[in-house]
Design a protein around this motif. Structure first.
Motif, mmCIF file in Angstrom:
data_model
loop_
_atom_site.group_PDB
_atom_site.id
_atom_site.type_symbol
_atom_site.label_atom_id
_atom_site.label_comp_id
_atom_site.label_asym_id
_atom_site.label_seq_id
_atom_site.Cartn_x
_atom_site.Cartn_y
_atom_site.Cartn_z
ATOM 1 N N PRO A 232 6.403 32.070 4.656
ATOM 2 C CA PRO A 232 6.340 32.449 6.071
ATOM 3 C C PRO A 232 7.754 32.644 6.611
ATOM 4 O O PRO A 232 8.722 32.116 6.054
ATOM 5 C CB PRO A 232 5.661 31.232 6.715
ATOM 6 N N ASP A 233 7.901 33.425 7.681
ATOM 7 C CA ASP A 233 9.205 33.682 8.263
ATOM 8 C C ASP A 233 9.936 32.380 8.561
ATOM 9 O O ASP A 233 9.372 31.442 9.132
ATOM 10 C CB ASP A 233 9.021 34.484 9.549
ATOM 11 N N SER A 234 11.226 32.304 8.156
ATOM 12 C CA SER A 234 11.987 31.056 8.289
ATOM 13 C C SER A 234 12.097 30.603 9.746
ATOM 14 O O SER A 234 12.007 29.409 10.038
ATOM 15 C CB SER A 234 13.390 31.235 7.685
ATOM 16 N N LYS A 235 12.295 31.557 10.660
ATOM 17 C CA LYS A 235 12.395 31.188 12.072
ATOM 18 C C LYS A 235 11.071 30.619 12.573
ATOM 19 O O LYS A 235 11.050 29.638 13.327
ATOM 20 C CB LYS A 235 12.811 32.405 12.898
ATOM 21 N N ALA A 236 9.976 31.240 12.162
ATOM 22 C CA ALA A 236 8.655 30.751 12.576
ATOM 23 C C ALA A 236 8.395 29.367 11.997
ATOM 24 O O ALA A 236 7.818 28.501 12.672
ATOM 25 C CB ALA A 236 7.574 31.725 12.117
ATOM 26 N N ARG A 237 8.840 29.136 10.783
ATOM 27 C CA ARG A 237 8.661 27.818 10.159
ATOM 28 C C ARG A 237 9.455 26.772 10.922
ATOM 29 O O ARG A 237 8.982 25.656 11.155
ATOM 30 C CB ARG A 237 9.113 27.856 8.699
ATOM 31 N N SER A 238 10.682 27.136 11.299
ATOM 32 C CA SER A 238 11.523 26.215 12.048
ATOM 33 C C SER A 238 10.882 25.869 13.387
ATOM 34 O O SER A 238 10.807 24.687 13.775
ATOM 35 C CB SER A 238 12.906 26.838 12.261
ATOM 36 N N GLU A 239 10.404 26.877 14.095
ATOM 37 C CA GLU A 239 9.769 26.644 15.401
ATOM 38 C C GLU A 239 8.520 25.777 15.258
ATOM 39 O O GLU A 239 8.226 24.940 16.123
ATOM 40 C CB GLU A 239 9.424 27.989 16.038
ATOM 41 N N ARG A 240 7.798 25.974 14.188
ATOM 42 C CA ARG A 240 6.589 25.179 13.950
ATOM 43 C C ARG A 240 6.939 23.697 13.758
ATOM 44 O O ARG A 240 6.231 22.813 14.261
ATOM 45 C CB ARG A 240 5.870 25.730 12.721
ATOM 46 N N ILE A 241 8.029 23.433 13.054
ATOM 47 C CA ILE A 241 8.452 22.043 12.839
ATOM 48 C C ILE A 241 8.923 21.430 14.151
ATOM 49 O O ILE A 241 8.600 20.273 14.466
ATOM 50 C CB ILE A 241 9.556 21.971 11.767
ATOM 51 N N TYR A 242 9.691 22.187 14.934
ATOM 52 C CA TYR A 242 10.135 21.685 16.239
ATOM 53 C C TYR A 242 8.933 21.340 17.119
ATOM 54 O O TYR A 242 8.930 20.320 17.825
ATOM 55 C CB TYR A 242 11.013 22.723 16.939
ATOM 56 N N GLU A 243 7.923 22.189 17.086
ATOM 57 C CA GLU A 243 6.733 21.945 17.905
ATOM 58 C C GLU A 243 6.035 20.656 17.480
ATOM 59 O O GLU A 243 5.628 19.844 18.324
ATOM 60 C CB GLU A 243 5.771 23.127 17.786
ATOM 61 N N ARG A 244 5.894 20.445 16.178
ATOM 62 C CA ARG A 244 5.296 19.205 15.676
ATOM 63 C C ARG A 244 6.124 17.998 16.095
ATOM 64 O O ARG A 244 5.589 16.965 16.511
ATOM 65 C CB ARG A 244 5.189 19.235 14.147
ATOM 66 N N ARG A 246 8.129 17.685 18.651
ATOM 67 C CA ARG A 246 7.983 17.431 20.089
ATOM 68 C C ARG A 246 6.676 16.707 20.370
ATOM 69 O O ARG A 246 6.629 15.777 21.193
ATOM 70 C CB ARG A 246 8.081 18.747 20.868
ATOM 71 N N ARG A 247 5.604 17.131 19.707
ATOM 72 C CA ARG A 247 4.320 16.451 19.906
ATOM 73 C C ARG A 247 4.381 14.997 19.459
ATOM 74 O O ARG A 247 3.728 14.128 20.049
ATOM 75 C CB ARG A 247 3.222 17.187 19.129
ATOM 76 N N ASP A 248 5.183 14.730 18.422
ATOM 77 C CA ASP A 248 5.305 13.372 17.908
ATOM 78 C C ASP A 248 6.377 12.561 18.622
ATOM 79 O O ASP A 248 6.634 11.399 18.270
ATOM 80 C CB ASP A 248 5.652 13.410 16.404
ATOM 81 N N GLY A 249 7.012 13.163 19.634
ATOM 82 C CA GLY A 249 8.059 12.467 20.375
ATOM 83 C C GLY A 249 9.346 12.322 19.590
ATOM 84 O O GLY A 249 10.169 11.457 19.889
ATOM 85 N N LEU A 250 9.556 13.184 18.603
ATOM 86 C CA LEU A 250 10.750 13.109 17.754
ATOM 87 C C LEU A 250 11.770 14.192 18.088
ATOM 88 O O LEU A 250 12.806 14.284 17.437
ATOM 89 C CB LEU A 250 10.348 13.212 16.284
#
Length: 252
Positions: A232-244, A246-250
């Motif tokens: 998957p696109d590296s930028k999209a992968r990065s954004e997906r991890i950031y979103e997770r 944030r949801r986890d308070g990390l």
């Protein structure tokens, strides 16, 4: 006469396509019929990695890259009940891979590019492919393709002893192994969970993708672009991890 010739040409072409399709299906059926056990996968994976180790410059135990990797992996010599053996290839390519037997190989170029936390995140991703059995299934497919001629010739329907050239072809496939985008995303999730479970920085996984995205346009872009072609696109992968995170308070 031209119409007759045209008709004959179309008929011959149709027959040729039909024959090719039938041959392709026959080969696919033959490959699928070759028996490959999990034990064989582990055995051939180990042999193929040993052959790769012999072909590539492996950093020795006192090499700074090996010492750095040892510090990075720390206690993670067994993960999810899988014994892991690590080595560094003194190669400039930005790459890493893991095989079904639990072998992890990290390239010097990747270690030069990334921080210790990011290297661990990448290793977590590669081990995710092993734990999720992606590496095993890819190896089974490669073994079937390499051995199908021998299997068909012998009529045994099973893989026997592979030649060095066949093992070499399988080993070379490790570097260009392509998993589905879903498998890549699942391996990303495994790495994230691995880092979180062990109290490590999950954002390192996101920043490793950011570096790959940035590097893909640089002097080594061709190598990185090829490495990431099925991902998957590296930028999209990065954004997906950031979103997770944030949801986890990390992350904010």
């Amino acid at each position: 006469m031209k119409k007759v010739m045209l008709f004959l040409g179309m008929t011959i072409c149709t027959q040729a396509v039909s024959h090719a399709q039938g041959l392709g299906q026959a080969v696919a059926d033959a490959i699928g019929s070759v028996t490959v056990t999990n034990e064989q996968v582990a055995q051939y994976s180990k042999q193929a990695v040993q052959q790769m180790d012999a072909k590539n410059p492996v950093a020795g135990p006192n090499d700074p890259y090996t010492q750095r990797l040892n510090n990075i992996i720390g206690p993670y010599r067994t993960i999810d009940n899988i014994p892991i053996n690590y080595k560094v290839y003194a190669v400039k390519d930005v790459n890493a891979f893991a095989t079904a037997d639990g072998s992890v190989r990290v390239f010097k170029g990747l270690m030069d590019l990334m921080s210790d936390e990011e290297v661990l995140a990448v290793i977590g991703h590669e081990i995710g492919h092993v734990v999720n059995q992606d590496s095993r299934d890819a190896m089974k497919s490669a073994l079937r393709r390499s051995a199908v001629r021998n299997a068909l010739g012998s009529g045994s329907g099973a893989i026997g002893r592979l030649s060095r050239s066949q093992l070499g072809a399988v080993a070379d496939g490790f570097l260009g192994a392509k998993f589905s985008r879903e498998q890549e995303s699942q391996a990303d999730d495994y790495s994230y969970d691995f880092l979180k479970r062990n109290g490590k920085n999950v954002i390192a996984l996101a920043t490793s993708f950011e570096k790959l995205a940035k590097l893909s346009g640089g002097s080594q872009g061709g190598k990185v672009a090829e490495l990431m072609s099925s991902h998957p696109d590296s930028k999209a992968r990065s954004e997906r991890i950031y979103e997770r995170a944030r949801r986890d308070g990390l992350a904010r």
